[in-house]
Design a protein around this motif. Structure first.
Motif, PDB file in Angstrom:
ATOM      1  N   GLU A  59      -1.179   9.972  11.341  1.00  0.00           N
ATOM      2  CA  GLU A  59      -0.764   8.346  10.868  1.00  0.00           C
ATOM      3  C   GLU A  59       1.378   8.395  11.733  1.00  0.00           C
ATOM      4  O   GLU A  59       2.039   9.659  11.637  1.00  0.00           O
ATOM      5  CB  GLU A  59      -0.059   8.787   9.262  1.00  0.00           C
ATOM      6  CG  GLU A  59       0.607   8.211   8.027  1.00  0.00           C
ATOM      7  CD  GLU A  59       1.269   8.750   7.426  1.00  0.00           C
ATOM      8  OE1 GLU A  59       1.756  10.231   6.668  1.00  0.00           O
ATOM      9  OE2 GLU A  59       1.033   8.354   6.831  1.00  0.00           O
ATOM     10  N   ASP A  87      -0.398   3.557   6.314  1.00  0.00           N
ATOM     11  CA  ASP A  87       0.949   3.982   5.063  1.00  0.00           C
ATOM     12  C   ASP A  87       1.552   2.805   5.249  1.00  0.00           C
ATOM     13  O   ASP A  87       2.194   2.503   6.210  1.00  0.00           O
ATOM     14  CB  ASP A  87       1.635   4.806   5.801  1.00  0.00           C
ATOM     15  CG  ASP A  87       2.719   5.578   4.668  1.00  0.00           C
ATOM     16  OD1 ASP A  87       3.496   4.575   3.724  1.00  0.00           O
ATOM     17  OD2 ASP A  87       2.225   6.546   4.332  1.00  0.00           O
ATOM     18  N   HIS A 127       5.553   3.395   5.224  1.00  0.00           N
ATOM     19  CA  HIS A 127       6.264   3.378   7.102  1.00  0.00           C
ATOM     20  C   HIS A 127       5.828   2.249   7.704  1.00  0.00           C
ATOM     21  O   HIS A 127       6.913   2.133   8.874  1.00  0.00           O
ATOM     22  CB  HIS A 127       5.408   4.910   7.164  1.00  0.00           C
ATOM     23  CG  HIS A 127       5.896   6.186   6.854  1.00  0.00           C
ATOM     24  ND1 HIS A 127       6.967   7.159   7.032  1.00  0.00           N
ATOM     25  CD2 HIS A 127       4.892   7.202   6.456  1.00  0.00           C
ATOM     26  CE1 HIS A 127       6.926   8.104   6.244  1.00  0.00           C
ATOM     27  NE2 HIS A 127       5.545   7.965   6.118  1.00  0.00           N
ATOM     28  N   GLN A 183      -3.134   4.383   2.936  1.00  0.00           N
ATOM     29  CA  GLN A 183      -1.641   5.026   1.367  1.00  0.00           C
ATOM     30  C   GLN A 183      -1.302   3.898   1.006  1.00  0.00           C
ATOM     31  O   GLN A 183      -0.352   3.644   2.134  1.00  0.00           O
ATOM     32  CB  GLN A 183      -0.859   5.723   2.226  1.00  0.00           C
ATOM     33  CG  GLN A 183      -1.704   7.375   2.127  1.00  0.00           C
ATOM     34  CD  GLN A 183      -1.383   8.416   3.188  1.00  0.00           C
ATOM     35  OE1 GLN A 183       0.076   8.028   3.549  1.00  0.00           O
ATOM     36  NE2 GLN A 183      -1.052   9.705   2.395  1.00  0.00           N
ATOM     37  N   ARG A 236      10.731   5.202  -3.355  1.00  0.00           N
ATOM     38  CA  ARG A 236       9.321   4.656  -2.707  1.00  0.00           C
ATOM     39  C   ARG A 236       8.890   4.354  -4.287  1.00  0.00           C
ATOM     40  O   ARG A 236       8.945   5.299  -5.491  1.00  0.00           O
ATOM     41  CB  ARG A 236       7.915   5.608  -2.214  1.00  0.00           C
ATOM     42  CG  ARG A 236       8.553   5.843  -1.208  1.00  0.00           C
ATOM     43  CD  ARG A 236       7.117   6.198  -0.378  1.00  0.00           C
ATOM     44  NE  ARG A 236       7.670   7.145   0.749  1.00  0.00           N
ATOM     45  CZ  ARG A 236       6.368   7.726   1.828  1.00  0.00           C
ATOM     46  NH1 ARG A 236       5.062   7.492   2.146  1.00  0.00           N
ATOM     47  NH2 ARG A 236       6.902   8.949   2.028  1.00  0.00           N
ATOM     48  N   GLU A 271       0.769   6.842  -2.473  1.00  0.00           N
ATOM     49  CA  GLU A 271       1.492   8.044  -1.930  1.00  0.00           C
ATOM     50  C   GLU A 271       3.360   7.825  -2.253  1.00  0.00           C
ATOM     51  O   GLU A 271       3.995   6.670  -1.388  1.00  0.00           O
ATOM     52  CB  GLU A 271       1.504   8.215  -0.426  1.00  0.00           C
ATOM     53  CG  GLU A 271       1.875   9.260   0.123  1.00  0.00           C
ATOM     54  CD  GLU A 271       2.428  10.179   1.356  1.00  0.00           C
ATOM     55  OE1 GLU A 271       2.347   9.092   1.948  1.00  0.00           O
ATOM     56  OE2 GLU A 271       2.498  10.847   1.693  1.00  0.00           O
TER      57      GLU A 271
HETATM   58 MG    MG Z   1       2.379   8.886   4.122  1.00  0.00          MG
END
Ligand code: MG
Length: 636
Positions: free
Chosen positions: A134, A165, A168, A191, A210, A239
């Motif tokens: 990731e 993700d 990100h 995620q 988040r 997540e």
């Molecule tokens: Mg992550």
């Protein structure tokens, strides 16, 4: 679709988290290693607990600072990985997340990183484990999904794949277009996290702010659509690192979590259906994405119901009559009265054994239910239930109409009323007309319809309500504004449908010392603090209401002096605003005039508003003036 959530997303001990996750009917978890390290049981014991709860450990995370290391450091990192593989085998977890290296030792050499990850994948393969790589938004050399993918592609090992993700990528404005072209089988895990747009360092933003898909401002739907188009068929996982979630009862947060995934799936399904291209059709044919009943068309508010006792019911009724409402009827079997003016219908419930009474006992005289007009009321209820709302089925007397209803977050009841019934069709059946007490009713004050409902929320209810409004009611959030109350900060923002027939103003106190925080109460919840009625001539309406004895919050002369200096207003209008304590706001679309009554029972205020042109806000910028005036009138 398998649905999963990282254990870091919830409050509680690991066992409590797992129980909440299972109760919300997730299929699996991402085991966040610090949660395991703080857990008392052995790996085998945890595995048995997860089995008992029907939860798969879909992912073990995170394994940090691996790729791109100098050779001597690599040996130690591989030893460390072998110990974690031992642990994963005991846990029954087959996929490890490796996030991109943040260490200053890491070298900017993709070929080196690929060779090292290949070695790690080879070792994992010997145990039939897999490794997912990731890109962390703050990785030293690998920050973007394309960089991570390039390394995975170079390594070219079947036990190594990509972890996506959404946070990100979207936090760096890293364009997800292109993910759809990846081979889906090489995406090992997805995620999802949303977030409000904040001007913060990305690490602070990521670790504290988040939230679940549908609660923030990132294009999570577009991101997940890309993964589905690629043919990804692993779990859909959450997540979330969020300071409020970490201190909120985990059962509530787990329900929000599941609602957010169901909403996300249904949004992606609708987009793919609308796109209709070959890849979209293939994705829809192979992926089962959640399909709730479609969003119904809401036509506005039907009625608002107040929970009172006999004494406050009399006082509220008298106030409403001074405000120009006609007491139009009494319920056939309950201590419930109906008041009406224009298209506004207010129900005052003194019921001794009802949900209204529970609300009264918890919050005093207050709004206990909101009713929305919908073309298909049953479908509206069914959509809400499909998206994790609890049904509300009160006892219904013989011959009475049963309204499809659910319990909104915090305990407010939401009724759905068939739009075709019109303003009074619902009440014709259950209510008997009152003989008109002409003497008690003041003249009509020109209040036409409900403009918006103002809800005060506990801080841990805000994200819940945003998601509920968006998923269940199809409302979108407007700009958020922070305001000063004399005793602390507030935050307010509107949520409205595209046609602007349904508007909610959500407010949260950021301090425990504001009057609002005290009203919402230590128990937390959602409290209607303001009901705004639209008038076509606010000065005439306020003049009539004052003549009938309705008291308004006094606006200081300083306010109107300042207004005159800022805005070029017709002097006669300005004089009218000044005389009648009417405030003013202007946006790109038009003007807004509004005046606020003194609160009934110190809890709920009525606001008279007039929208001119396409003004789209709520006069929130004027709230500090009103709050200061209130504080002056009634010191805390
Ligand atoms: Mg992550």
């Amino acid at each position: 679709m398998r649905r999963s959530i990282a254990t870091v997303s919830l409050s509680g001990t690991l066992r409590q988290k797992l129980e909440a996750i299972a109760a919300a009917r997730f299929d699996g978890i991402e085991l966040f290693e610090p949660d395991f390290i703080g857990h008392r049981d052995t790996p085998e014991g945890l595995r048995a607990l997860c089995d008992d709860l029907g939860l798969a450990i879909e992912l073990f995370q995170p394994f940090r600072d691996f790729e791109g290391l100098p050779d001597d450091a690599l040996r130690r990192a591989l030893d460390r990985a072998e110990r974690k593989f031992d642990l994963m085998q005991r846990l029954g977890a087959s996929l490890m997340l490796v996030c991109s290296n943040v260490s200053p030792l890491a070298l900017p050499e993709p070929e080196r990183a690929a060779a090292q990850l290949r070695e790690l994948a080879e070792r994992a393969a010997r145990r039939n484990l897999r490794v997912g790589f990731e890109a962390l938004a703050w990785g030293r050399h690998v920050r973007l999904w394309r960089q991570a993918w390039r390394i995975v592609e170079l390594a070219d090992h079947p036990h190594l794949g990509l972890v996506l993700d959404s946070f990100h990528s979207l936090s760096l404005d890293d364009d997800p277009a292109g993910i759809a072209a990846l081979p889906g089988a090489r995406i090992f895990f997805v995620q999802m996290a949303d977030a409000p747009r904040l001007r913060l360092d990305v690490i602070d933003w990521a670790r504290h702010h988040r939230n679940f898909p549908g609660q923030g401002q990132l294009d999570v739907v577009g991101f997940f659509e890309q993964a589905v188009r690629a043919g990804y068929d692993g779990p859909l996982s959450l997540e979330i690192f969020n300071d409020v979630f970490r201190e909120t009862p985990n059962r509530r947060i787990a329900v929000d979590a599941m609602r957010s995934l169901l909403w996300l799936e249904s949004e992606v399904r609708e987009r793919l259906q609308a796109a209709g291209d070959a890849a979209a059709r293939r994705a829809l044919a192979t992926r089962l994405l959640f399909a709730p009943p479609p969003l119904p068309d809401f036509a506005g508010w039907s009625f608002v119901e107040f929970a009172v006792d006999a004494e406050t019911g009399r006082a509220l009724g008298a106030l409403l009559q001074r405000m120009g409402f006609v007491r139009a009827g009494r319920h056939r079997s309950k201590a419930v009265s109906l008041y009406r003016q224009g298209h506004i219908r207010l129900v005052v419930n003194e019921g001794a054994h009802t949900a209204a009474r529970q609300r009264f006992e918890a919050y005093g005289p207050s709004v206990c239910a909101l009713a929305l007009r919908s073309a298909d009321a049953a479908a509206a209820r069914n959509r809400a239930v499909a998206l994790q709302s609890a049904r509300f089925d009160p006892p219904v007397g013989p011959g009475e109409v049963a309204l499809p209803s659910v319990i909104a977050p915090g305990g407010l009841i939401l009724h759905f009323v068939v739009d075709a019934l019109g303003d009074d069709g619902l009440f014709d059946n259950d209510f008997v007309a009152e003989p008109l007490e002409a003497a008690a009713d003041a003249a009509d004050a020109g209040l036409r319809r409900i403009d918006h409902v103002g809800l005060a929320l506990a801080p841990d209810r805000v994200d819940t309500w945003v998601l509920f409004c968006r998923a269940v009611l199809g409302l979108e959030a407007g700009d958020s504004l922070k305001l000063a109350d004399p005793f602390g900060l507030l935050r307010s923002f509107g949520m409205a449908d595209a046609a602007r027939r349904l508007r909610l103003l959500l407010s949260v106190s950021l301090s425990a010392r504001t009057r609002m925080a005290q009203a919402v109460g230590a128990g937390g919840g959602a409290v209607v603090q303001q009901l705004a009625f639209a008038s076509d001539d606010i000065v005439a309406s306020v003049r009539a209401l004052r003549a009938a004895g309705v008291r308004f919050v006094a606006v200081p002369p300083n306010y109107h002096d300042d207004l005159a200096s800022r805005v070029d207003l017709d002097p006669a209008l300005l004089q009218g605003l000044r005389e009648h304590d009417v405030m003013f706001d202007r946006d790109a679309g038009g003007d807004y005039l509004h005046a606020v009554t003194e609160a009934f029972a110190d809890r709920i205020a009525f606001e008279i508003v007039q929208r001119i042109g396409a003004y789209d806000g709520y006069g929130v910028a004027n709230a500090p003036v009103r709050l200061a005036a209130l504080a002056d009138a009634r010191p805390a």
